[in-house]
Design a protein around this motif. Structure first.
Motif, PDB file in Angstrom:
ATOM      1  N   ARG A 148       0.855  -1.190   0.000  1.00  0.00           N
ATOM      2  CA  ARG A 148       0.000   0.000   0.000  1.00  0.00           C
ATOM      3  C   ARG A 148       0.892   1.240   0.000  1.00  0.00           C
ATOM      4  O   ARG A 148       1.782   1.360   0.823  1.00  0.00           O
ATOM      5  CB  ARG A 148      -0.894  -0.012   1.235  1.00  0.00           C
ATOM      6  CG  ARG A 148      -1.889   1.100   1.301  1.00  0.00           C
ATOM      7  CD  ARG A 148      -2.715   0.963   2.603  1.00  0.00           C
ATOM      8  NE  ARG A 148      -3.816   1.869   2.640  1.00  0.00           N
ATOM      9  CZ  ARG A 148      -3.740   3.136   3.041  1.00  0.00           C
ATOM     10  NH1 ARG A 148      -2.595   3.635   3.448  1.00  0.00           N
ATOM     11  NH2 ARG A 148      -4.816   3.896   3.040  1.00  0.00           N
ATOM     12  N   VAL A 149       0.647   2.142  -0.937  1.00  0.00           N
ATOM     13  CA  VAL A 149       1.401   3.394  -1.010  1.00  0.00           C
ATOM     14  C   VAL A 149       0.694   4.473  -0.206  1.00  0.00           C
ATOM     15  O   VAL A 149       1.323   5.219   0.540  1.00  0.00           O
ATOM     16  CB  VAL A 149       1.575   3.849  -2.481  1.00  0.00           C
ATOM     17  CG1 VAL A 149       2.275   5.189  -2.562  1.00  0.00           C
ATOM     18  CG2 VAL A 149       2.328   2.796  -3.279  1.00  0.00           C
ATOM     19  N   GLY A 150      -0.614   4.561  -0.355  1.00  0.00           N
ATOM     20  CA  GLY A 150      -1.402   5.562   0.358  1.00  0.00           C
ATOM     21  C   GLY A 150      -2.710   5.820  -0.344  1.00  0.00           C
ATOM     22  O   GLY A 150      -2.974   5.270  -1.417  1.00  0.00           O
ATOM     23  N   SER A 151      -3.520   6.676   0.275  1.00  0.00           N
ATOM     24  CA  SER A 151      -4.831   7.010  -0.270  1.00  0.00           C
ATOM     25  C   SER A 151      -4.923   8.487  -0.587  1.00  0.00           C
ATOM     26  O   SER A 151      -4.335   9.313   0.101  1.00  0.00           O
ATOM     27  CB  SER A 151      -5.937   6.662   0.737  1.00  0.00           C
ATOM     28  OG  SER A 151      -6.044   5.275   0.876  1.00  0.00           O
ATOM     29  N   VAL A 152      -5.671   8.782  -1.622  1.00  0.00           N
ATOM     30  CA  VAL A 152      -5.956  10.159  -2.001  1.00  0.00           C
ATOM     31  C   VAL A 152      -7.448  10.387  -1.740  1.00  0.00           C
ATOM     32  O   VAL A 152      -8.287   9.741  -2.379  1.00  0.00           O
ATOM     33  CB  VAL A 152      -5.623  10.414  -3.487  1.00  0.00           C
ATOM     34  CG1 VAL A 152      -5.973  11.841  -3.865  1.00  0.00           C
ATOM     35  CG2 VAL A 152      -4.159  10.099  -3.781  1.00  0.00           C
ATOM     36  N   PRO A 153      -7.791  11.287  -0.811  1.00  0.00           N
ATOM     37  CA  PRO A 153      -9.205  11.547  -0.550  1.00  0.00           C
ATOM     38  C   PRO A 153      -9.881  12.203  -1.752  1.00  0.00           C
ATOM     39  O   PRO A 153      -9.246  12.936  -2.507  1.00  0.00           O
ATOM     40  CB  PRO A 153      -9.189  12.518   0.639  1.00  0.00           C
ATOM     41  CG  PRO A 153      -7.777  12.632   1.084  1.00  0.00           C
ATOM     42  CD  PRO A 153      -6.900  12.051   0.027  1.00  0.00           C
ATOM     43  N   ASP A 154     -11.165  11.922  -1.904  1.00  0.00           N
ATOM     44  CA  ASP A 154     -11.975  12.559  -2.953  1.00  0.00           C
ATOM     45  C   ASP A 154     -11.360  12.417  -4.343  1.00  0.00           C
ATOM     46  O   ASP A 154     -11.478  13.307  -5.176  1.00  0.00           O
ATOM     47  CB  ASP A 154     -12.203  14.042  -2.633  1.00  0.00           C
ATOM     48  CG  ASP A 154     -12.927  14.248  -1.317  1.00  0.00           C
ATOM     49  OD1 ASP A 154     -13.623  13.318  -0.861  1.00  0.00           O
ATOM     50  OD2 ASP A 154     -12.799  15.334  -0.741  1.00  0.00           O
ATOM     51  N   PHE A 155     -10.753  11.286  -4.615  1.00  0.00           N
ATOM     52  CA  PHE A 155     -10.063  11.061  -5.894  1.00  0.00           C
ATOM     53  C   PHE A 155     -11.045  10.795  -7.029  1.00  0.00           C
ATOM     54  O   PHE A 155     -10.819  11.190  -8.155  1.00  0.00           O
ATOM     55  CB  PHE A 155      -9.098   9.877  -5.744  1.00  0.00           C
ATOM     56  CG  PHE A 155      -8.233   9.632  -6.946  1.00  0.00           C
ATOM     57  CD1 PHE A 155      -7.083  10.361  -7.135  1.00  0.00           C
ATOM     58  CD2 PHE A 155      -8.569   8.661  -7.881  1.00  0.00           C
ATOM     59  CE1 PHE A 155      -6.266  10.139  -8.237  1.00  0.00           C
ATOM     60  CE2 PHE A 155      -7.770   8.428  -8.989  1.00  0.00           C
ATOM     61  CZ  PHE A 155      -6.608   9.174  -9.162  1.00  0.00           C
ATOM     62  N   ALA A 156     -12.120  10.082  -6.725  1.00  0.00           N
ATOM     63  CA  ALA A 156     -13.089   9.690  -7.754  1.00  0.00           C
ATOM     64  C   ALA A 156     -14.485   9.714  -7.141  1.00  0.00           C
ATOM     65  O   ALA A 156     -14.642   9.986  -5.950  1.00  0.00           O
ATOM     66  CB  ALA A 156     -12.766   8.295  -8.283  1.00  0.00           C
ATOM     67  N   CYS A 157     -15.462   9.409  -7.964  1.00  0.00           N
ATOM     68  CA  CYS A 157     -16.844   9.312  -7.487  1.00  0.00           C
ATOM     69  C   CYS A 157     -17.283   7.859  -7.511  1.00  0.00           C
ATOM     70  O   CYS A 157     -16.903   7.093  -8.399  1.00  0.00           O
ATOM     71  CB  CYS A 157     -17.783  10.101  -8.401  1.00  0.00           C
ATOM     72  SG  CYS A 157     -17.612  11.877  -8.278  1.00  0.00           S
TER      73      CYS A 157
END
Length: 181
Positions: A148-157
Motif C-alpha cells: 500500500r502506497v497511500g490514499s488520495v481523498p476525494d479522488f473519484a466518485c
C-alpha cells in the motif's frame, strides 16, 4: 456442484466476440457500487463501447485482457496495461479487476490477480501499480503481497455520485527467467 472455473487470455478477436458478456460483468459491478470509472446508470451502449476500445488496445499490444469463466460464461476479468512511456517499459498497470457479484467469495479475484502477475512476468514487467476504492479489494491485494502506497481523498466518485478515496498499491515481480523459464 459449481462449474469449473477456467482462466484465459483473450485475443482482440476473442474480446470482440465476448463483448456482450464483458459488458454484463461491467454493468453488474457498477450497479453493485464499484468505482471503476463509470457512473450510474451505465448504459449497455457505453459498456459495449468500452469493451470495443479495450479490444483495440489488445490488438495494438497495449494491454492484456484475462477472463475467468465457467460453462455459463464470463464471471470476471482483469487487465494488464503495458502502453507505457519509453522510460517505464519495465512496469505496467493492473486495471479493472471485475468479478460478478454472484461469483464473489470463490477465489476468482485472487486467481485473476495471479494470472495478471504471471502475464506481467512473462512480458518482462517487474513493477506493477494499481488503485482501488474498495476495501475488500484492498484486503485481497495486501494478502497477495501488494504494498500500500497511500490514499488520495476525494479522488473519484462512486457510481451513484459521492466522492470516495482511492488507495494506490505496487508490487515488484521477478522476471519470468527468475522462475526457471
Amino acid at each position: 456442484m459449481p462449474h469449473a472455473i477456467t482462466l484465459r487470455t483473450l485475443s482482440h478477436a476473442d474480446a470482440r466476440v465476448c463483448s456482450e458478456q464483458l459488458a454484463d460483468v461491467l454493468i453488474d459491478c457498477v450497479e453493485g457500487g464499484a468505482s471503476v470509472s463509470f457512473m450510474l446508470p451505465l448504459s449497455r451502449t457505453t459498456a459495449l463501447d468500452y469493451w470495443h476500445d479495450i479490444a483495440g488496445g489488445v490488438e495494438r499490444g497495449e494491454r492484456t485482457l484475462i477472463v475467468a469463466q465457467d460453462r455459463a460464461g464470463i464471471l470476471g476479468t482483469v487487465q494488464l496495461i503495458t502502453a507505457m512511456p519509453d522510460n517505464q517499459q519495465h512496469r505496467a498497470d493492473v486495471a479493472k479487476l471485475l468479478v460478478r457479484r454472484r461469483a464473489r467469495g470463490a477465489g476468482i479475484g485472487r486467481r485473476l490477480m495471479e494470472a495478471v502477475e504471471e502475464a506481467a512476468r512473462t512480458q518482462g514487467r517487474t513493477v506493477l501499480v494499481l488503485d482501488t476504492a474498495d476495501s475488500t479489494a484492498e484486503r485481497l491485494y495486501a494478502r497477495s503481497g501488494w504494498q500500500r502506497v497511500g490514499s488520495v481523498p476525494d479522488f473519484a466518485c462512486l457510481p451513484d455520485g459521492p466522492l470516495c478515496a482511492t488507495t494506490f498499491f505496487y508490487k515488484h515481480c521477478a522476471p519470468a527467467s527468475a522462475h526457471g523459464r
